[in-house]
Design an enzyme around this catalytic site. Structure first.
Site, PDB file in Angstrom:
ATOM      1  N   TYR A 126       0.856  -1.184   0.000  1.00  0.00           N
ATOM      2  CA  TYR A 126       0.000   0.000   0.000  1.00  0.00           C
ATOM      3  C   TYR A 126       0.890   1.231   0.000  1.00  0.00           C
ATOM      4  O   TYR A 126       1.922   1.249  -0.650  1.00  0.00           O
ATOM      5  CB  TYR A 126      -0.967  -0.081   1.193  1.00  0.00           C
ATOM      6  CG  TYR A 126      -2.104   0.902   1.127  1.00  0.00           C
ATOM      7  CD1 TYR A 126      -2.839   1.088  -0.036  1.00  0.00           C
ATOM      8  CD2 TYR A 126      -2.447   1.645   2.246  1.00  0.00           C
ATOM      9  CE1 TYR A 126      -3.877   2.001  -0.105  1.00  0.00           C
ATOM     10  CE2 TYR A 126      -3.491   2.566   2.204  1.00  0.00           C
ATOM     11  CZ  TYR A 126      -4.192   2.737   1.019  1.00  0.00           C
ATOM     12  OH  TYR A 126      -5.221   3.647   0.971  1.00  0.00           O
TER      13      TYR A 126
ATOM     14  N   LYS B 164     -20.429 -19.752 -11.633  1.00  0.00           N
ATOM     15  CA  LYS B 164     -19.582 -19.581 -12.809  1.00  0.00           C
ATOM     16  C   LYS B 164     -18.195 -19.081 -12.410  1.00  0.00           C
ATOM     17  O   LYS B 164     -17.185 -19.542 -12.959  1.00  0.00           O
ATOM     18  CB  LYS B 164     -20.238 -18.593 -13.775  1.00  0.00           C
ATOM     19  CG  LYS B 164     -19.518 -18.491 -15.092  1.00  0.00           C
ATOM     20  CD  LYS B 164     -20.417 -17.917 -16.150  1.00  0.00           C
ATOM     21  CE  LYS B 164     -19.708 -17.948 -17.484  1.00  0.00           C
ATOM     22  NZ  LYS B 164     -20.552 -17.404 -18.558  1.00  0.00           N
TER      23      LYS B 164
END
Length: 404
Positions: A42, A97
């Site tokens: 970060y 999916k």
């Protein structure tokens, strides 16, 4: 007995989803256990990555999840055979999916479901495209699905409506191998397609080479497409109101037959159902040519049960379900197609890539049999074979992106 088994499956599935609160979650690729690791993942370290991507946005493929991530987008307007159940109710299917993408192809996929069926959301999809390497459109009703896919083709990443193209790829592969088993010539086939929605339209176009380079794939002799109004023919009243059915009417049914599905199936070699449960009867199968091929792909309940079709004389029967032989399901196609597209950072999915996927699927089964014309869905080697063919076709058709 079968009804009891179905109830058990549905009840167990409900319990599984309740227990886990869905089927997917996000994991970190890097450790963040101290301040140093935090500064790399970060701020402040991440600023250097931002500057590189600002210099060349294609470097997002190199430095971010974009290279291996797709969005699965639906508005829930045509989910399985359940119809327009909305975005909330579509989430479990999109999660499933995403699970297959990860398990079979190693692709990170995010379900993104829109709730309002009447909302135009093409601009919303374009605006989230920077994060993703591809877009899988799913369970969107026709004709909206056609218009949406067409409007997104220029956004610089592959966009494919699986109900159309995933299904058409698998049907082509299955039909090629069914012809080997029955000794029928692909070019001589007379086919009836029951259903003129997304899947029916795409299957018709691919098998009849409508819009495809004839050097890529052969065309069957003729196709008759039926919808709720019966046989589609070029002179049918009201056909001009739907440009997609008009295309079907103009390019198929060369003898201009009219009438019902039962009349269409008389003398046909193949019937492909992408419609509703139970619409095909044993008498319709008996009216077809010798050794007919039946693909009854409505799910969860097919247009005709395999046992009934076989008893009526069908030589080969396929359904979309995993509990019957010859599962013809787009899950055989989409993991490999997107894996191959992502591997070369493709800008789109070309016709060459789709046809290559179909032939890779068919070719994977070296000696097709009456009850095995396609490979198993959960075979990761199938994904590898399809991905390789798709990647090569992407390069050959100019769809691959070079990243420095």
């Amino acid at each position: 007995m079968n009804r009891g088994k179905k109830k058990d499956v549905y009840a167990e599935s409900l319990e599984l989803h309740r227990k886990h609160q869905g089927k997917i979650e996000i994991h970190s690729k890097v450790p963040v256990t101290n301040r140093r690791e935090l500064s790399l993942a970060y701020t402040p370290g991440v600023a250097s990555v931002c500057r590189e991507i600002y210099r060349d946005k294609d470097l997002a493929y190199k430095y971010t999840m974009k290279a291996n991530t797709i969005a699965i987008i639906s508005d829930g307007s045509r989910v399985l055979s359940l119809g327009n159940i909305g975005g909330y109710a579509a989430i479990p299917v999109m999660e499933g999916k995403a699970l297959l993408f990860k398990k079979l192809a190693g692709i990170d996929a995010f379900p993104i479901c829109f709730e309002n069926y009447h909302t135009e959301f093409a601009d919303d999809i374009k605006n989230i495209a920077p994060v993703f390497g591809g877009i899988a459109l799913e369970d969107i009703a026709a004709p909206k699905c056609f218009e949406l896919e067409e409007s997104l083709q220029g956004i610089g990443i592959p966009v494919m409506h699986d109900d159309q193209h995933g299904t058409s790829v698998v049907v082509l592969a299955a039909l090629l191998n069914a012809c080997k088993v029955t000794k029928k010539r692909f070019e001589d086939l007379n086919i009836v397609i029951c259903g003129a929605g997304a899947a029916g339209f795409a299957i018709t176009r691919m098998l009849k080479c409508i819009g495809y380079d004839p050097n890529l794939c052969s065309s069957v002799n003729d196709i008759i497409v039926c919808d709720t109004g019966g046989i589609i023919h070029r002179h049918r009243e009201g056909l001009y109101a739907n440009k997609y059915k008009f295309i079907i009417g103009a390019e198929t049914n060369l003898t201009e037959r009219t009438g019902t599905l039962a009349e269409a199936m008389k003398g046909a070699d193949v019937c492909i159902g992408v419609s509703v449960p139970g619409i095909i009867t044993a008498s319709m199968v008996r009216s077809m040519n010798k050794d007919p091929i039946i693909f009854a792909l409505a799910h969860p309940v097919p247009e005709i049960l395999p046992g009934d079709a076989l008893q009526a004389g069908a030589a080969i029967v396929g359904t979309g379900r995993s509990d019957f032989p010859n599962q013809i399901n787009y899950a055989l196609a989409f993991p490999g197609i997107f894996r191959g597209a992502l591997d070369v950072c493709a800008t789109r999915i070309s016709d060459e890539m789709k046809v290559a996927a179909a032939h890779a699927l068919a070719g994977y089964v070296r000696r097709p049999q009456k009850d095995r014309i396609l490979p198993q869905i959960l075979n990761r080697n199938v994904v590898t074979a399809v991905a390789k063919a798709v990647s090569e076709a992407a390069v050959a058709s100019g769809c691959a992106r070079q990243i420095e």
